[in-house]
Design a protein around this motif. Structure first.
Motif, mmCIF file in Angstrom:
data_model
loop_
_atom_site.group_PDB
_atom_site.id
_atom_site.type_symbol
_atom_site.label_atom_id
_atom_site.label_comp_id
_atom_site.label_asym_id
_atom_site.label_seq_id
_atom_site.Cartn_x
_atom_site.Cartn_y
_atom_site.Cartn_z
ATOM 1 N N MET A 50 0.829 -1.203 0.000
ATOM 2 C CA MET A 50 0.000 0.000 0.000
ATOM 3 C C MET A 50 0.871 1.263 0.000
ATOM 4 O O MET A 50 0.550 2.257 -0.664
ATOM 5 N N SER A 54 0.982 4.340 -2.702
ATOM 6 C CA SER A 54 0.867 5.753 -2.346
ATOM 7 C C SER A 54 2.031 6.566 -2.913
ATOM 8 O O SER A 54 1.844 7.697 -3.377
ATOM 9 N N TRP A 205 -5.207 1.495 -4.284
ATOM 10 C CA TRP A 205 -5.154 0.567 -3.150
ATOM 11 C C TRP A 205 -6.030 -0.660 -3.398
ATOM 12 O O TRP A 205 -5.662 -1.770 -3.030
ATOM 13 N N TYR A 211 -8.189 -3.283 -0.945
ATOM 14 C CA TYR A 211 -8.932 -2.222 -0.272
ATOM 15 C C TYR A 211 -10.279 -2.029 -0.966
ATOM 16 O O TYR A 211 -10.394 -2.150 -2.191
#
Length: 245
Positions: A50, A54, A205, A211
């Motif tokens: 993750m 990002s 994500w 996610y």
């Protein structure tokens, strides 16, 4: 279509002429990976994955900030930039070509990030997840590019560099890209779904980390994209009117 392809070729050739600037932009996020992601999240496969996602979004913001914000400000103050604006086609082919170049640079910028994640962390993503995540990152180029286009053409050229340098950091913090994506408490969690970056982040994500995107974030992202497209177009036309009437 021919006009757009001609502008795309022009943008690529212009970028190739000064490669040192773009090489620095491509490797800056990799430095962020080594400082922030590797030491703190490297041993957790899910968190490292993750975090890498990002950082890919942060790379998009950095690339768009330099390409549109500072690049446009520089072009607005030079005769060559004024000449390019007089060429046929209008703003749409020009904007499409700039977004296309951003997508190409994003693909190049993702390579060192993925390599750092593979070598220095326990990030775990299958090839389909990696490809899907990259597709989501490329989609994120569109709203980020439109935001920087709007700033680049609407703001005084001498102030653009300052605003576009600060904007990526502010958006990353307010969008919750540096926090736990599943956090539901705190100031960031409350405002993050309504920022221009959160919807794009949640799509990335979702692609690589399982996610579940929130409807509020996705709706807000769509609204922001449409609003920024309108603002960028109007800013371009307004600047054109100020300079050529």
């Amino acid at each position: 279509m021919k006009m757009t392809l001609a502008y795309v070729k022009f943008e690529i050739l212009e970028a190739v002429r000064i490669p040192a600037v773009f090489i620095g932009l491509l490797f800056m996020p990799a430095g962020g990976m080594l400082v922030f992601v590797v030491p703190t999240l490297g041993d957790d496969p899910r968190a490292a994955t993750m975090g890498t996602a990002s950082m890919c979004l942060f790379a998009v913001l950095i690339i768009c900030s330099a390409q549109y914000g500072m690049g446009i400000a520089d072009a607005r103050m030079k005769p060559w930039g004024g000449y390019v604006r007089t060429l046929p086609g209008g703003p749409v082919p020009r904007m499409v070509s700039m977004v296309t170049l951003s997508m190409l640079m994003t693909l190049l910028g993702a390579i060192p990030l993925v390599l750092v994640a593979a070598v220095a962390t326990r990030a775990d993503a299958s090839l389909p997840e990696l490809l899907l995540g990259m597709g989501a990152v490329l989609l994120a180029v569109i709203p980020f590019a439109l935001l920087m286009l709007a700033i680049g053409y609407a703001v005084n050229p001498y102030l653009v560099a300052t605003l576009t340098s600060i904007a990526p950091l502010v958006l990353v913090v307010l969008g919750g890209l540096l926090a736990d994506p599943r956090s539901t408490d705190g100031f960031i969690a409350v405002i993050a779904p309504y920022t221009p970056v959160r919807g794009s982040a949640e799509l990335v994500w979702a692609a690589v980390g399982g996610y579940t995107p929130q409807p509020t974030s996705l709706i807000a992202q769509g609204v922001w994209t449409l609003a920024l497209a309108f603002l960028a177009y109007r800013a371009y036309r307004a600047d054109e009117g100020r300079r050529f009437r």
